[in-house]
Scaffold this motif. Sequence first.
Motif, PDB file in Angstrom:
ATOM      1  N   ALA A   1       0.796  -1.253   0.148  1.00 33.85           N
ATOM      2  CA  ALA A   1      -0.010  -0.139   0.064  1.00 33.85           C
ATOM      3  C   ALA A   1       0.825   1.367   0.104  1.00 33.85           C
ATOM      4  O   ALA A   1       1.965   1.272   0.361  1.00 33.85           O
ATOM      5  N   TYR A   2       0.428   2.369  -0.628  1.00 29.23           N
ATOM      6  CA  TYR A   2       0.903   3.586  -0.448  1.00 29.23           C
ATOM      7  C   TYR A   2      -0.241   4.673   0.304  1.00 29.23           C
ATOM      8  O   TYR A   2       0.590   5.977   0.587  1.00 29.23           O
ATOM      9  N   ALA A   3      -1.330   4.111   0.455  1.00 26.77           N
ATOM     10  CA  ALA A   3      -2.437   5.070   0.775  1.00 26.77           C
ATOM     11  C   ALA A   3      -2.927   4.494   2.116  1.00 26.77           C
ATOM     12  O   ALA A   3      -2.767   3.326   2.413  1.00 26.77           O
TER      13      ALA A   3
ATOM     14  N   GLY B   1       5.592   8.899   5.262  1.00 27.27           N
ATOM     15  CA  GLY B   1       6.741   8.891   4.803  1.00 27.27           C
ATOM     16  C   GLY B   1       6.700   8.763   3.128  1.00 27.27           C
ATOM     17  O   GLY B   1       7.572   8.839   2.429  1.00 27.27           O
ATOM     18  N   VAL B   2       5.407   8.530   2.801  1.00 25.77           N
ATOM     19  CA  VAL B   2       5.007   8.625   1.210  1.00 25.77           C
ATOM     20  C   VAL B   2       4.819  10.061   0.908  1.00 25.77           C
ATOM     21  O   VAL B   2       3.890  10.636   1.097  1.00 25.77           O
TER      22      VAL B   2
ATOM     23  N   GLU C   1       6.531   6.551  -5.722  1.00 22.58           N
ATOM     24  CA  GLU C   1       7.161   5.333  -5.928  1.00 22.58           C
ATOM     25  C   GLU C   1       7.572   4.647  -4.469  1.00 22.58           C
ATOM     26  O   GLU C   1       8.454   3.897  -4.608  1.00 22.58           O
ATOM     27  N   GLN C   2       6.737   4.759  -3.711  1.00 29.26           N
ATOM     28  CA  GLN C   2       6.942   3.991  -2.275  1.00 29.26           C
ATOM     29  C   GLN C   2       5.876   3.222  -2.147  1.00 29.26           C
ATOM     30  O   GLN C   2       4.630   3.633  -2.079  1.00 29.26           O
ATOM     31  N   LEU C   3       6.162   2.144  -1.284  1.00 31.53           N
ATOM     32  CA  LEU C   3       5.235   1.246  -0.942  1.00 31.53           C
ATOM     33  C   LEU C   3       5.533   0.445   0.421  1.00 31.53           C
ATOM     34  O   LEU C   3       6.703   0.622   0.894  1.00 31.53           O
ATOM     35  N   GLN C   4       4.493  -0.008   1.123  1.00 29.67           N
ATOM     36  CA  GLN C   4       4.650  -0.636   2.255  1.00 29.67           C
ATOM     37  C   GLN C   4       3.847  -1.906   2.366  1.00 29.67           C
ATOM     38  O   GLN C   4       2.708  -1.862   1.863  1.00 29.67           O
TER      39      GLN C   4
ATOM     40  N   ILE D   1       9.214   1.047   1.458  1.00 29.83           N
ATOM     41  CA  ILE D   1      10.187   0.756   0.298  1.00 29.83           C
ATOM     42  C   ILE D   1       9.982   1.613  -0.876  1.00 29.83           C
ATOM     43  O   ILE D   1       8.931   1.726  -1.600  1.00 29.83           O
ATOM     44  N   SER D   2      11.248   2.328  -1.272  1.00 26.64           N
ATOM     45  CA  SER D   2      11.135   2.939  -2.496  1.00 26.64           C
ATOM     46  C   SER D   2      11.807   2.032  -3.712  1.00 26.64           C
ATOM     47  O   SER D   2      12.826   1.419  -3.635  1.00 26.64           O
ATOM     48  N   GLY D   3      10.706   1.724  -4.664  1.00 29.52           N
ATOM     49  CA  GLY D   3      10.875   0.808  -5.689  1.00 29.52           C
ATOM     50  C   GLY D   3      11.064   1.447  -7.116  1.00 29.52           C
ATOM     51  O   GLY D   3      10.324   1.482  -7.862  1.00 29.52           O
ATOM     52  N   GLU D   4      12.194   2.551  -7.051  1.00 30.70           N
ATOM     53  CA  GLU D   4      12.178   3.281  -8.323  1.00 30.70           C
ATOM     54  C   GLU D   4      12.380   2.554  -9.548  1.00 30.70           C
ATOM     55  O   GLU D   4      13.113   1.406  -9.604  1.00 30.70           O
TER      56      GLU D   4
END
Length: 406
Positions: free
Chosen positions: A286-288, A367-368, A381-384, A400-403
């Motif tokens: 998730a990012y939200a 953090g996002v 570009e960030q997820l948890q 996690i930054s998954g660029e």
Amino acid sequence: MTTSKVLGLAAALSALLVTSGTALAQKKYDTGASDTEIKIGNIMPYSGPASAYGVIGKVEAAYFNMINEQGGINGRKINFVTYDDGYSPPKAVEQARKLVESDEVLFVFSPLGTASNSAVQKYMNAKKVPQLFVATGATKFGEYKSFPWTMGWQPPYQSEGRSYAKYLLSAKPEAKIAVLYQNDDFGKDLLKGFKDGLGDKAALIVAEESYEVSEPTIESHIVKLKATGADTFVSITTPKFAAQAIKKVAEVAWKPMYFQSNVGASVGSVLKPAGFDNSQGLLSAAYAKDGADAQWDNDEGMKKFYAFLAKYAPDASRIDASVVYGYGIAQTVEQVLRQAGDDLTRANVMKQAANLKDVSLDTLLPGVKVNTSATDFYPIEQLQMIQFKGEKWDRFGPVISGEVGR
């Protein structure tokens, strides 16, 4: 009147004219913008196999109603024109042409669907009309060199796939993996990221099944995948099919480590219909923030979101991830338009969209942040990692930054 007074008056008039001229010069408009209005186009699957996403367009419309009631953006009201494409690429092309050539919108915002956006991408770029914040995580929508008028919004599917692979390799390094994926650019893109993340461990995938969005049910695919003896299941599915998969996996008493792609992980539109009992232990990313989670009840951003729902979208469910999505993406385009000021040309809209710096949205996880540049068309570009427990998703591990490689 004395000479000094005449000279003073002349100087004042001259200064006024210069100031007025500067103000006038600063106002630049393309088709779809004026002193009083900004016309924005949108395409949504209000009908068809992905109609669960239609609420996104309704929430966006409600958000712009709120903005207009508050005086608009820089004094201009938003005219939001939204059409149904039924999740059909040919229909999406028809609606895009209508928005650009008949309705004469300034830009098209948040059109939904990988296949639909793929179908209109060349047209929008040839017309030099922004195809802004497309509602899909397909990696292709951040390729700024090839398509400078197209930009995504949510984390790229390949980043999501790599996040699952990274977690899986640490938690279950000898897994036997079965994959179900939607047979389009969405499914293939996320699957590519997953395989890239597995690297030389990609052989852990023992079975892959694809499905078409025209299929009424994917139950037979689940039966075939269970028969392979796989102990891990990756479901790259949209809401209708995600719910079917969760139900069927439970029905056939398959107990795999279960990964559900983010776009099909809504508590309200997927897990609740599939049954909370059937959904326990599911993994996703998730990012939200999750509107179903009481931990956000005192969060300042979510309090604004809940107040918005109560006044402007009372029929929308706070536990539907698509409702959270619609609010967040609308808040992002509001920021772009405020930055654009009185230069409401299509070129400046894209310039401002590519100049978002550490933008915090009410609905994003701590953090996002939203960040873009002239060479980075991937806003988030960030997820948890998250796991479903009880009636909500629980976050765990780091953001996690998954660029995406550029």
